[in-house]
Each structure stands twice: as C-alpha cells, then as structure tokens.
Design a protein around this motif. Structure first.
Motif, PDB file in Angstrom:
ATOM      1  N   ALA B 187       1.248  -1.751   0.187  1.00 47.55           N
ATOM      2  CA  ALA B 187       0.168  -0.327  -0.168  1.00 47.55           C
ATOM      3  C   ALA B 187       0.847   0.890   0.004  1.00 47.55           C
ATOM      4  CB  ALA B 187      -0.884  -0.218   1.031  1.00 47.55           C
ATOM      5  N   ASP B 188       1.482   1.224   0.915  1.00 41.30           N
ATOM      6  CA  ASP B 188       2.974   2.381   0.911  1.00 41.30           C
ATOM      7  C   ASP B 188       3.678   3.034  -0.752  1.00 41.30           C
ATOM      8  OD1 ASP B 188       2.032   2.829   3.568  1.00 41.30           O
ATOM      9  OD2 ASP B 188       4.160   1.578   4.404  1.00 41.30           O
ATOM     10  N   MET B 189       3.411   1.597  -1.195  1.00 39.41           N
ATOM     11  CA  MET B 189       4.645   1.974  -2.917  1.00 39.41           C
ATOM     12  C   MET B 189       3.174   2.144  -3.181  1.00 39.41           C
ATOM     13  SD  MET B 189       7.049  -1.403  -2.770  1.00 39.41           S
ATOM     14  CE  MET B 189       8.048  -1.078  -1.853  1.00 39.41           C
ATOM     15  N   SER B 190       2.514   1.861  -4.074  1.00 43.48           N
ATOM     16  CA  SER B 190       1.570   2.313  -4.451  1.00 43.48           C
ATOM     17  C   SER B 190       1.421   3.461  -4.003  1.00 43.48           C
ATOM     18  CB  SER B 190       0.459   1.589  -4.644  1.00 43.48           C
ATOM     19  OG  SER B 190      -0.359   1.582  -4.243  1.00 43.48           O
ATOM     20  N   LYS B 191       1.306   4.530  -3.108  1.00 43.97           N
ATOM     21  CA  LYS B 191       0.969   5.486  -2.392  1.00 43.97           C
ATOM     22  C   LYS B 191       2.056   6.279  -3.017  1.00 43.97           C
ATOM     23  CE  LYS B 191      -1.495   7.285   1.185  1.00 43.97           C
ATOM     24  NZ  LYS B 191      -0.910   7.234   2.645  1.00 43.97           N
ATOM     25  N   MET B 192       3.395   5.893  -3.077  1.00 41.78           N
ATOM     26  CA  MET B 192       4.785   6.469  -3.083  1.00 41.78           C
ATOM     27  C   MET B 192       4.910   6.833  -4.420  1.00 41.78           C
ATOM     28  SD  MET B 192       8.560   5.723  -0.850  1.00 41.78           S
ATOM     29  CE  MET B 192       9.564   6.072  -0.840  1.00 41.78           C
ATOM     30  N   GLN B 193       4.567   6.195  -5.259  1.00 41.54           N
ATOM     31  CA  GLN B 193       4.371   5.653  -6.930  1.00 41.54           C
ATOM     32  C   GLN B 193       3.887   6.605  -6.910  1.00 41.54           C
ATOM     33  OE1 GLN B 193       3.302   2.027  -8.076  1.00 41.54           O
ATOM     34  NE2 GLN B 193       5.265   1.654  -9.915  1.00 41.54           N
ATOM     35  N   THR B 229      19.658   7.906 -12.623  1.00 43.27           N
ATOM     36  CA  THR B 229      19.299   9.090 -11.272  1.00 43.27           C
ATOM     37  C   THR B 229      18.607   9.899 -11.733  1.00 43.27           C
ATOM     38  OG1 THR B 229      21.047   9.563 -13.494  1.00 43.27           O
ATOM     39  CG2 THR B 229      22.311   9.136 -11.588  1.00 43.27           C
ATOM     40  N   GLY B 230      17.957   9.328 -12.595  1.00 42.71           N
ATOM     41  CA  GLY B 230      16.804  10.297 -12.443  1.00 42.71           C
ATOM     42  C   GLY B 230      16.973  11.013 -14.156  1.00 42.71           C
ATOM     43  N   GLU B 231      17.953  10.704 -14.633  1.00 44.00           N
ATOM     44  CA  GLU B 231      18.616  11.921 -15.616  1.00 44.00           C
ATOM     45  C   GLU B 231      16.856  10.862 -16.966  1.00 44.00           C
ATOM     46  OE1 GLU B 231      22.665  13.848 -16.451  1.00 44.00           O
ATOM     47  OE2 GLU B 231      22.012  11.604 -14.911  1.00 44.00           O
ATOM     48  N   PRO B 263      12.470   8.022  -6.593  1.00 44.22           N
ATOM     49  CA  PRO B 263      12.265   7.984  -4.871  1.00 44.22           C
ATOM     50  C   PRO B 263      13.297   7.157  -4.269  1.00 44.22           C
ATOM     51  CG  PRO B 263      10.555   6.174  -6.700  1.00 44.22           C
ATOM     52  CD  PRO B 263      11.856   7.083  -7.985  1.00 44.22           C
ATOM     53  N   PRO B 264      13.368   7.485  -3.091  1.00 42.31           N
ATOM     54  CA  PRO B 264      14.466   6.689  -2.773  1.00 42.31           C
ATOM     55  C   PRO B 264      14.965   5.222  -2.630  1.00 42.31           C
ATOM     56  CG  PRO B 264      12.891   8.283  -1.088  1.00 42.31           C
ATOM     57  CD  PRO B 264      12.486   8.412  -2.290  1.00 42.31           C
ATOM     58  N   ASP B 265      13.677   4.582  -2.307  1.00 41.00           N
ATOM     59  CA  ASP B 265      13.593   3.449  -2.383  1.00 41.00           C
ATOM     60  C   ASP B 265      13.921   2.798  -4.204  1.00 41.00           C
ATOM     61  OD1 ASP B 265      12.939   0.765  -2.117  1.00 41.00           O
ATOM     62  OD2 ASP B 265      10.384   1.585  -1.091  1.00 41.00           O
ATOM     63  N   ALA B 266      14.951   1.893  -3.547  1.00 44.01           N
ATOM     64  CA  ALA B 266      15.437   0.959  -5.128  1.00 44.01           C
ATOM     65  C   ALA B 266      14.370   0.092  -4.927  1.00 44.01           C
ATOM     66  CB  ALA B 266      16.964   0.377  -4.419  1.00 44.01           C
ATOM     67  N   SER B 267      13.764  -0.168  -4.435  1.00 44.28           N
ATOM     68  CA  SER B 267      13.094  -1.677  -5.248  1.00 44.28           C
ATOM     69  C   SER B 267      11.526  -0.454  -5.930  1.00 44.28           C
ATOM     70  CB  SER B 267      12.232  -2.129  -4.238  1.00 44.28           C
ATOM     71  OG  SER B 267      11.179  -1.525  -3.344  1.00 44.28           O
ATOM     72  N   LEU B 268      11.262   1.126  -5.652  1.00 42.92           N
ATOM     73  CA  LEU B 268      10.696   1.860  -6.227  1.00 42.92           C
ATOM     74  C   LEU B 268      11.520   2.029  -7.575  1.00 42.92           C
ATOM     75  CD1 LEU B 268       8.235   3.531  -4.244  1.00 42.92           C
ATOM     76  CD2 LEU B 268       7.441   2.289  -6.382  1.00 42.92           C
ATOM     77  N   MET B 269      12.320   2.456  -7.857  1.00 43.75           N
ATOM     78  CA  MET B 269      13.523   3.007  -8.503  1.00 43.75           C
ATOM     79  C   MET B 269      13.192   1.622  -9.717  1.00 43.75           C
ATOM     80  SD  MET B 269      16.991   4.482  -8.240  1.00 43.75           S
ATOM     81  CE  MET B 269      17.246   5.696  -6.614  1.00 43.75           C
ATOM     82  N   ALA B 270      13.178   0.447 -10.201  1.00 42.86           N
ATOM     83  CA  ALA B 270      13.174  -0.079 -10.827  1.00 42.86           C
ATOM     84  C   ALA B 270      11.648  -0.031 -11.547  1.00 42.86           C
ATOM     85  CB  ALA B 270      13.250  -1.463 -10.147  1.00 42.86           C
ATOM     86  N   GLN B 271      11.076   0.293 -11.059  1.00 44.91           N
ATOM     87  CA  GLN B 271      10.090   0.835 -11.376  1.00 44.91           C
ATOM     88  C   GLN B 271       9.794   2.309 -12.339  1.00 44.91           C
ATOM     89  OE1 GLN B 271       7.381  -1.499 -11.502  1.00 44.91           O
ATOM     90  NE2 GLN B 271       8.753  -2.618  -9.746  1.00 44.91           N
ATOM     91  N   PHE B 272      10.740   3.035 -12.242  1.00 47.03           N
ATOM     92  CA  PHE B 272      11.011   4.093 -12.941  1.00 47.03           C
ATOM     93  C   PHE B 272      12.043   4.191 -14.189  1.00 47.03           C
ATOM     94  CE2 PHE B 272       7.861   7.274 -10.603  1.00 47.03           C
ATOM     95  CZ  PHE B 272       7.707   6.443  -8.980  1.00 47.03           C
ATOM     96  N   ARG B 273      11.990   2.512 -14.067  1.00 50.94           N
ATOM     97  CA  ARG B 273      13.062   3.365 -15.239  1.00 50.94           C
ATOM     98  C   ARG B 273      12.375   3.787 -16.574  1.00 50.94           C
ATOM     99  NH1 ARG B 273      18.417   1.071 -14.281  1.00 50.94           N
ATOM    100  NH2 ARG B 273      18.572   1.762 -15.589  1.00 50.94           N
TER     101      ARG B 273
END
Lengths: 217, 284
Positions: B187-193, B229-231, B263-273
């Motif tokens: 739940a936290d993660m989907s929120k954060m996402q 890095t977000g670039e 996002p600072p969370d490494a596991s979430l970051m993978a979703q943002f690639r």
C-alpha cells in the motif's frame, strides 16, 4: 548392518549367500587341513624317531594299526609288506625285491599325498574367485543404487550411500572369504611340500635298508 | 584305504571352529558398523527445510506487488483530464482507494501463491501438510487465519523436537510480521509511486512552454526511459495529440526537466526506469 543385508537386492543377496557358503567351506577345510597337517607332521616325527633309534623292523610292522598310524608309517607298512611277500618266496632277486617294495611305497606315498592335498584346490579357487564374486555383487548393488538415483529429482549423497554401503558388504564378504583361503593355501602347500620331501627321503633311505637286508639273505 | 582316516578325524571340530570364526567376524562387523545406528539423525535435519522455505517467500511477495502495480499510475490521469475539477478530485480519491484495494488483493493473492509454494515444499516432507494446504487454500481470504494455521503447523513439526520449538515459534512470528508488513508495504509503495509520478509530471509541466496556436485540449502519451539518477535517457511519443506543436513542446519540456525526481526506495526505483506519461493541455 543386518538391515543393510536385508535391504539388498536379490542378486546381491544371492552373491552374499554364495560367498558365505564359500567362506564357511573354506574355513572348514582350513581347520581340517590344519589338524591333518599338524597330525601328519607330528606322527612323521614320532615314527622317524622310533625308526632311526634302531627299532626292530618286524616289530614295527607288527605293531602297525591302520587307525592310529601316520602317513609315513603307512608308507613303511606298504613297502615292508611287499618286501616280506617276496622274502617268503624262494629264489628271488634282491634288486627285484627292493624295486617292488619301492614301487609299493611310491604308490602309498601317492595316496597319502593325494589325501593330504585334497581340498587345497578348493581353497585356491575360493582365494582367487571370491573377490570377483564379491565385486560383482558390489557392482550390481551400485548399479541399482544409481538407477534408483535416476528417479530422484534432487540427487544427494544420502540417496546413494545406503545402496553403495550394502553393495560394499558383498566385497567385504568376498575379501573375508578370499584372504584366509589364500593364506591357508600358501601355508599348507608349503607344509605339505616339506612333508613330501620328508616322505621321499624316507622312502629312499628305507629302500637302502631293505636292499641291505635282501643282500644279507 | 586308510587315506581318509586322517581328514575325518578333525571334521567336526573343524566345522565348529569355522562357524565360530564366522560368528566372531559377524559380531565384529556388527559392532564396528554400529555407527549405522546414528544415521537416522540427519533425517531429522530435513525438518528444517520447510521452515527455511517458509521464511523466504516474503521478499517475493513484495516484488510481485511491485510488478503488478506498475501500470497503475497511468490509469487515473486521462479520466481526470476529461472530468471537471470536482469530479476529478472525487474520482481520484475513489481510484486511489480502489488502487489500494487492488494492491492489497494482489498482495494477498501473491501471498497465497507463496504459501502454496511453501506447502508444496513441505508436502515432500509430510503428508499432513498437504491436507492443511487444501484447507488453507479454501480459506485463503483471511490472512491472519493463514498465519495462525502456519504457526499451528510449525508447532506440530516442532513437537517432534523440543529444542527446535523456540526457533520455530520465533520464525512463525517473523513470518506473520512479514506477511502483515508485506500488505502495508504494498500500500505504501503504490502511494509513493503515485506521489512520485505526480512530482515528475509537475516538474515537466512546469517546463512546458505552450505555443499560442493550440486548439482545444490536446493530449499526448510519452514513453520515458530514465537512468537510476533520474536523468532522461530517451523520450518516445506513444500517441500524438494530432498537434505536433504540442507534442514537441511536451517532449522538449521532458528533456528540460531532466533530472527528474526519483523515489529514494531502490525497489521502487526499478519501476521508474520506464515511465508511461500522459499529458493534456488543460491539466494543471
């Protein structure tokens, strides 16, 4: 260990049974030969002692009893009996007398050697063959162990180990049967060879005595 | 004729001695192979395997939740763009709730799967566990019940060796905690996402310089590849608005907005690639 034997396959069990029988037989023969060779050596020594201490040949011959005699005594008896047969007959050649006595002693010697060497060939066979029989049982058992392993998705040592252990028991039994048999075979052939030499030299010496007696006549 | 007299004399004692030798050898063998009696102990160790397996799944659950919830941030936006502001707000709230529910359901489903896997592993060890598994699958909707059952199961196993009891109950507790935290995390993660998708979109929107010649409410969809890095690595137009001036403006804005907030969370970051972003002119 009993469980190991019980869980073995039929072939391995048969091999083990065969080896057990072979081992039993060979140990039986080992003890029979042990007693026989010991007795033969002792009796030969006793007889030689009395014989060379200047005992009367006639007395020795009369004292002979088949049940309580040794091999050497029997050889002497056969030769002296033949000699006496010729002695009773008139006009007999001295060389012929000794020769026939010698032939009789030879025949007796062959008989005695035959009985002494009996079962030795069995020991030799057990000694040379039973390791192979045991090895066969082991190979068969290991084959089964690995065939069972093929059905297991995740193969571990614990799947093979019991099979191999039970298979190795066959090799252990083969060696247990073979080692004493080989040792006994070698020991008894040497002992019997020495006895044979003793008998042969006695035959030669006794022939000389008989020849002297024949010439005195 | 007397030849056989000698061998017969020692036959019986020889046989007795032969049997004696074999008995001696057999006794020696049994005695020296006594270690075989200790062999069953390693079998006891096998009881550890199911617990180790049951201990592992929680991270899997988290990953599955992440994967499944990936397309979610895309859904709310187009509808929102079309709707009024009031309606939009209401819908957003509703959808957020729906998303949370969906995430929870997915988490639960994943957990059920993971637990089913654990139970399959256990089945190899004990038949009892298969029965328990079926019961569990039937009542899989309530998570706490499952955890309790698992604990009961473990206690059953634990009864076999009391020394393991403490370890196992501790593990059961850890498993429960993991199961509980997994749904919370999801739940936290989907929120954060959602939060970060909104942040990214806000940053991009700030950079958009709209040309004057635009008509109506053009919408465009972009696939954006990002570095950790977000670039911005690559921007690809998935669905144009029909007005290339708007599409170009948004693309320029995305490139200008680099680096995007990650996002600072490494596991979430993978979703943002790989991001799928939708933009509408009137959306502010």
């Amino acid at each position: 260990m009993l469980a190991l034997v019980a869980s073995a396959s039929l072939t391995v069990k048969l091999v083990m049974a065969l080896l057990l029988v072979a081992s039993m037989m060979s140990w039986w023969f080992i003890f029979i030969k042990l007693f026989a060779v010991k007795r033969a050596t002792q009796l030969a020594q006793e007889f030689e002692q009395t014989f060379w201490n200047g005992a009367d040949l006639q007395l020795l011959f009369e004292r002979f009893s088949p049940e309580r005699s040794g091999e050497l005594e029997r050889i002497f008896e056969a030769g002296f009996r033949e000699f006496m047969k010729f002695k009773k007959q008139p006009h007999t050649d001295a060389t012929m007398m000794t020769e026939s006595a010698r032939r009789a002693m030879r025949a007796a010697y062959q008989r005695e050697m035959d009985s002494l060497e009996s079962h030795l060939s069995f020991l030799a066979t057990v000694g040379s063959v039973s390791p192979y029989v045991g090895l066969f049982g082991t190979v068969w058992g290991i084959m089964n162990a690995f065939r069972g392993l093929a059905n297991v998705a995740q193969a571990t040592l614990s799947h093979v180990a019991p099979g191999i252990a039970e298979a190795l028991i066959a090799t252990a039994m083969g060696l247990f049967a073979a080692i004493p048999a080989v040792v006994a075979y070698n020991r008894y052939t040497a002992d019997i060879d020495r006895l044979a030499n003793r008998y042969e030299s006695f035959i030669e010496e006794f022939s000389n005595i008989l020849q002297r007696q024949a010439n005195q006549k | 004729m007397y030849a056989m007299a000698t061998p017969t004399s020692g036959r019986l004692p020889a046989a007795v001695l032969a049997v004696l030798v074999h008995l001696l050898f057999f006794a020696l063998l049994v005695y020296s192979l006594d270690w075989k009696t200790h062999a069953p102990e390693p079998v006891m160790v096998e009881l550890w395997q199911p617990q180790v397996a049951s201990y592992q799944p929680p991270p899997k659950v988290v990953k599955q939740v992440e994967k499944v919830s990936k397309p979610e941030p895309v859904q709310p936006n187009p509808d929102i763009a079309l709707a009024d502001k009031k309606r939009k707000l209401a819908e957003q709230a509703a959808q957020l709730a729906a998303q949370k529910q969906a995430a929870q359901k997915l988490a639960q489903a994943a957990q059920v799967k993971a637990q089913a896997q654990q139970l399959l592993d256990k089945k190899l060890v004990e038949q009892k566990i298969t029965e328990q598994k079926q019961a569990q699958q039937a009542k899989a909707d309530v998570q706490k019940q499952q955890a309790q059952k698992q604990a009961a199961l473990r206690q059953l196993i634990a009864q076999q060796s009391q020394t393991e009891l403490k370890n196992e109950s501790a593990r059961a507790l850890v498993g429960q905690k993991n199961a509980a935290s997994a749904s919370k995390q999801a739940a936290d993660m989907s929120k954060m996402q959602n939060e970060y998708v909104e942040k990214i979109k806000a940053k991009i929107r700030g950079k958009i310089i709209l040309p004057d010649s635009l008509q109506g409410n053009p919408q465009a969809r972009f696939a954006v590849s990002l570095l950790p890095t977000g670039e911005v690595l690559q921007v690809k137009l998935l669905r144009g608005s029909g007005q290339s001036a708007y599409d170009d403006a948004v693309e320029r804005a995305i490139l200008k907005a680099s680096p995007l907030p990650m996002p600072p969370d490494a596991s979430l970051m993978a979703q943002f690639r790989e991001l799928d972003l939708k933009f509408a002119k009137d959306e502010k």
